[in-house]
Design an enzyme around this catalytic site. Structure first.
Site, PDB file in Angstrom:
ATOM      1  N   SER A 293      38.480   8.139  30.676  1.00 28.47           N
ATOM      2  CA  SER A 293      37.969   8.763  29.405  1.00 28.47           C
ATOM      3  C   SER A 293      38.119  10.348  29.006  1.00 28.47           C
ATOM      4  CB  SER A 293      36.369   8.531  29.540  1.00 28.47           C
ATOM      5  OG  SER A 293      35.972   9.113  28.330  1.00 28.47           O
ATOM      6  N   LYS A 348      33.028   2.367  33.282  1.00 26.68           N
ATOM      7  CA  LYS A 348      33.643   2.825  31.963  1.00 26.68           C
ATOM      8  C   LYS A 348      33.169   2.061  30.585  1.00 26.68           C
ATOM      9  CE  LYS A 348      36.817   4.862  29.316  1.00 26.68           C
ATOM     10  NZ  LYS A 348      36.996   4.013  28.142  1.00 26.68           N
ATOM     11  N   HIS A 351      29.920   3.535  29.917  1.00 26.57           N
ATOM     12  CA  HIS A 351      30.198   4.864  29.148  1.00 26.57           C
ATOM     13  C   HIS A 351      30.580   4.742  27.766  1.00 26.57           C
ATOM     14  CE1 HIS A 351      33.128   7.847  27.613  1.00 26.57           C
ATOM     15  NE2 HIS A 351      32.627   8.518  28.468  1.00 26.57           N
ATOM     16  N   ASN A 352      31.509   3.752  27.140  1.00 28.86           N
ATOM     17  CA  ASN A 352      31.505   3.427  26.073  1.00 28.86           C
ATOM     18  C   ASN A 352      30.504   3.117  25.087  1.00 28.86           C
ATOM     19  OD1 ASN A 352      34.144   4.104  27.022  1.00 28.86           O
ATOM     20  ND2 ASN A 352      35.194   2.392  25.986  1.00 28.86           N
TER      21      ASN A 352
END
Length: 635
Positions: A293, A348, A351-352
Site C-alpha cells: 500500500s 491488505k 486495509h482497503n
C-alpha cells in the site's frame, strides 16, 4: 562489498576469510574480536551464550558493518548461527553470505587441535543445535581445503556479477516505481513485461531507456531470458492484476527450480493466494501473497508491505522488502511477516476497506461544510489544515487539503470532476468476508454502497428534481459546529478502525494466523494510504487492549465525541444531507455499547414463524427453547 563467512566455530571462517580478503584486497575482520569480556569469560568456562548475551555484540557488529561499507568493504568471519542474528547484521544492501558447512567429526577434530582459543570443543554441540542453516547465499563444504574454497568463492562471485538479485514482472505504475525503489537501494533488478502486439510492446526496453542513470536495471521481453538472468534461489515479484496471476505462474513454472520464490504484490483475493501457495508447495516453489500500500508515490519512496504465506520464503526476501519499505518513527521497516496462507492479502483487503470508509467520511465532512455551512473550498481547506496540524492528522486529510486548493484556470478543479466514484473491488471483497465471518461491518459496508449509489448519476439527477431540498437551516454558530464536526470525524475514524480490526481478529482466529495487531498498526503507521496519527496511537493501544473501543486510551475520548457525532449526524440528516458512513458508525457504536437490545424480540419472532428456538436469560447458555406462541383456542 561486505562478505560474511558464517558457520559454527571450527568450520574455517577465519582461515578462509583471511585468504579471501587478501585475494580481494579487502580488510579482514573477526567477529570474535568484538565480543565483550563477559562473553569471552563465559565461553572459556564452557558456558553457551544466550541471545541476550549476543545482542550487544551483534548490534556493535552491525554498526561496524555500516562503517566498513562506507570505507570500501570488508570480509567478516562471524558465526551468525540464527536467522534473527543474520537479520541484525543485514544492515546494508550489499552483503554476500558465505556458509561453511561440514560434518561434526571434521569440525570437532579441528577444535581439539586448535590452541589458545576461548571457544572450547565442548560448545560444539550447542552451536550445532543452535545453527539455522540459510537457504540463500553461497554454500561450501569444508572438506575442501581453504585455498580450494577461496577459489570456488571467487568463481561464484564472478558468476553473480552477471546475474540480478531480484526480478519484477509487470511494469505498470506500481511495478515501475518499485523497480526504481529497489535500484535506488543498490539492488540489481531484472524487469519483464508481457508483449501484446499493438498494446504492450517492448515495455521493459523502454523502461530501461527512460532510466539511463540506473546501471543496475536490466530489461527483458522474453520470460525465459528474464528468469535465467536471476541469481538462485530466484526472487520474483509479480505486480500484475489479480486475474492474470495464475496464467503468469503457469508460464513461470517451467523455468523455475526448487526454493525459488514468487511474490504476488497485487490485490489478489486471499483465498486464491492460499490455494496458490498450497499448489506451489508441492513442487518446492515458495509463494508469498503480499499486500503493498502507498500508491505510486509510496511504491517509489517507501510503501507499507504486508507479506504472508511461506515463512521460509519470507526470510529469504525480507531484506529486500525491508529495504524498499517506508520506515516508522523509530526507523524500523514498515514491513513485517503477517502470517501463513492468505494472511497478507487478507490484511491488505481490510486495509482497503478502512481506506474506503476513511475517504467517504472525509467526503461527508467536506459536503457538510460546503452545503450546510456554505463555506468555500478555500475556507474548508484552511479549517482542515488546523485539523492536520494536531492529532487528527492523516495522509488522506493531507491530500484532501491539496485537492481543495488545486485550481484549473480561475476555478477549482474539484468542481469539474464528475461525482461518480469508481472502485477496483477490494472494498467489496472485505464486505463479503465480513458476511462470511459474521462480523458487523456497518460503516465500511456503507462506504462501498455509497460508491455504488454515486454511480447512479442519471437516476440521482432525476430524483433530485422530484425531491428538491428545501428549508435548509444552517447552525446558528458555525464555529461551534465545526469544532463538534471535528470531534465527530475523529469518533467515526476510531469506529471505522475498530470494525476493520475486528474483522481481522475473527479471520485470524478462524485460520489460526495469530495476527499481531500492534505490529499491523505499526507497519500501517507510514507508507500506506491510511497512515495517520490515530494509527500511531493504535500501535500502543493493541499492546494492552483486545479491541479499540474498549481501550483505556480510547474510552474517555469516545464518551465525549459520541455526543458530537450524534449532534452533527442528526443536523445533517434533518437538513437532507446523506451521511452514510457517519450515521452507520454512530449506529454501530450505539448498538455495540448497548447491554440490552431489542434482539430478544427478533428471536421470539423467528421462533414464532419458524420454530428456530431461543435461549433464555434465566437458563444456562447453550440451552435452546421453543414456545407455542399462539394458543390453539385463539381465532
Amino acid at each position: 562489498m561486505i562478505l560474511i563467512l558464517m558457520g559454527v566455530s571450527g568450520c574455517g571462517k577465519t582461515t578462509v576469510g583471511q585468504k579471501l580478503a587478501a585475494q580481494l584486497g579487502l580488510p579482514f575482520q573477526d567477529a570474535d574480536n568484538f565480543h565483550p569480556k563477559a562473553n569471552i569469560e563465559k565461553m572459556k568456562a564452557g558456558i553457551s551464550l544466550t541471545d541476550e548475551d549476543r545482542l550487544p555484540w551483534l548490534n556493535d557488529l552491525a554498526a561496524n558493518i555500516r562503517k566498513w561499507e562506507q570505507t570500501g568493504g570488508a570480509v567478516l568471519a562471524c558465526s551468525a548461527l540464527k536467522e534473527s542474528y543474520r537479520k541484525i547484521l543485514q544492515c546494508v544492501p550489499q552483503i554476500t553470505w558465505i556458509f561453511l558447512d561440514g560434518s561434526r567429526d571434521i569440525i570437532l577434530k579441528r577444535l581439539q587441535n586448535r590452541k589458545a582459543h576461548f571457544m572450547t570443543s565442548t560448545l560444539l554441540d550447542s552451536q550445532l543445535e543452535t545453527l539455522e542453516k540459510p537457504d540463500y547465499g553461497l554454500h561450501f563444504d569444508i572438506a575442501l581445503n581453504p585455498d580450494q574454497i577461496v577459489q570456488e568463492i571467487l568463481i561464484k562471485m564472478n558468476q553473480m556479477k552477471s546475474t540480478s538479485e531480484f526480478g519484477l514482472i509487470g511494469l505498470g505504475v506500481m511495478g515501475k516505481s518499485l523497480a526504481l525503489n529497489l535500484a535506488d537501494k543498490n539492488v540489481t533488478v531484472s524487469v519483464y513485461n508481457r508483449h501484446i502486439p499493438g498494446k504492450e510492446e517492448e515495455i521493459a526496453g523502454k523502461f530501461i531507456a527512460d532510466n539511463p542513470s540506473f546501471k543496475n536495471l536490466k530489461g527483458f521481453d522474453k520470460l525465459e531470458d528474464f528468469v535465467q538472468s536471476l541469481e538462485k534461489p530466484r526472487k520474483i515479484l509479480l505486480m500484475i492484476y489479480a486475474g492474470a496471476v495464475d496464467s503468469q505462474i503457469e508460464e513461470l513454472i517451467p523455468f523455475l527450480e526448487a526454493n525459488d520464490v514468487i511474490i504476488d504484490g497485487g490485490n489478489s483475493f486471499y483465498k486464491d493466494t492460499s490455494l496458490r501457495a498450497q499448489l506451489l508447495e508441492h513442487i518446492n516453489i515458495h509463494f508469498l501473497g503480499t499486500g503493498i500500500s502507498g500508491g505510486e508515490e509510496g511504491a517509489r519512496k517507501g510503501p507499507s508491505i504486508m507479506p504472508g504465506g511461506s515463512s521460509k520464503a519470507y526470510i529469504s526476501v525480507s531484506k529486500y522488502l525491508d529495504l524498499i519499505s517506508a520506515k516508522d518513527k523509530n526507523g524500523k521497516a514498515c514491513s513485517s511477516y503477517i502470517g501463513s496462507g492468505g494472511a497478507g492479502h487478507f490484511v491488505k483487503m481490510v486495509h482497503n476497506g478502512i481506506e474506503y470508509a476513511e475517504m467517504q467520511a472525509l467526503s461527508e465532512v467536506y459536503f457538510l461544510m460546503l452545503n450546510f455551512l456554505k463555506l468555500s473550498a478555500k475556507e474548508i481547506s484552511e479549517i482542515l489544515k488546523t485539523w492536520q496540524s494536531d492529532d487528527t492528522g492523516s495522509y488522506l486529510l493531507e491530500i484532501t487539503i491539496d485537492i481543495l486548493q488545486k485550481k484549473e484556470g480561475d476555478g477549482l478543479l474539484l468542481d469539474q470532476i464528475l461525482d461518480q466514484a469508481e472502485q477496483k473491488g477490494t472494498g467489496g471483497l472485505s464486505v463479503t468476508a465480513a458476511l462470511e465471518y459474521g462480523v458487523p461491518y456497518s460503516s465500511l459496508s456503507e462506504a462501498v454502497m455509497a460508491r455504488f449509489l454515486s454511480a447512479l448519476k442519471e437516476k440521482r439527477v432525476r430524483a433530485a428534481n422530484l425531491y428538491a431540498r428545501e428549508n435548509i437551516i444552517p447552525p446558528a454558530n458555525s464555529e461551534e459546529f465545526i469544532s463538534r464536526l471535528r470531534n465527530a470525524y475523529q469518533a467515526v475514524r476510531i469506529i471505522n478502525h475498530d470494525i476493520g480490526f475486528n474483522l481481522m481478529r475473527q479471520a485470524s482466529d478462524h485460520h489460526q494466523w495469530q495476527l499481531n495487531f500492534s505490529e499491523i498498526a505499526r507497519i500501517w503507521s507510514n507508507g500506506c494510504i491510511i497512515r495517520s496519527e490515530l494509527m500511531e496511537e493504535l500501535v500502543e493501544v493493541f499492546k494492552t487492549a483486545e479491541t479499540i473501543l474498549c481501550s483505556t486510551h480510547i474510552v474517555p475520548k469516545m464518551k465525549t465525541w459520541q455526543h458530537d457525532l450524534s449532534y452533527c449526524t442528526a443536523q445533517g440528516l434533518q437538513n437532507g444531507f446523506a451521511l452514510p458512513v457517519l450515521s452507520a458508525a454512530l449506529n454501530y457504536f450505539l448498538s455495540y455499547t448497548t447491554a440490552e437490545s431489542g434482539a430478544n424480540l427478533i428471536q421470539a419472532q423467528r421462533d414464532y414463524f419458524g420454530a428456530h428456538t431461543y435461549q433464555r436469560k434465566d437458563q444456562p447458555a447453550g440451552q435452546y427453547f421453543h414456545t407455542q406462541w399462539k394458543s390453539q383456542t385463539d381465532d
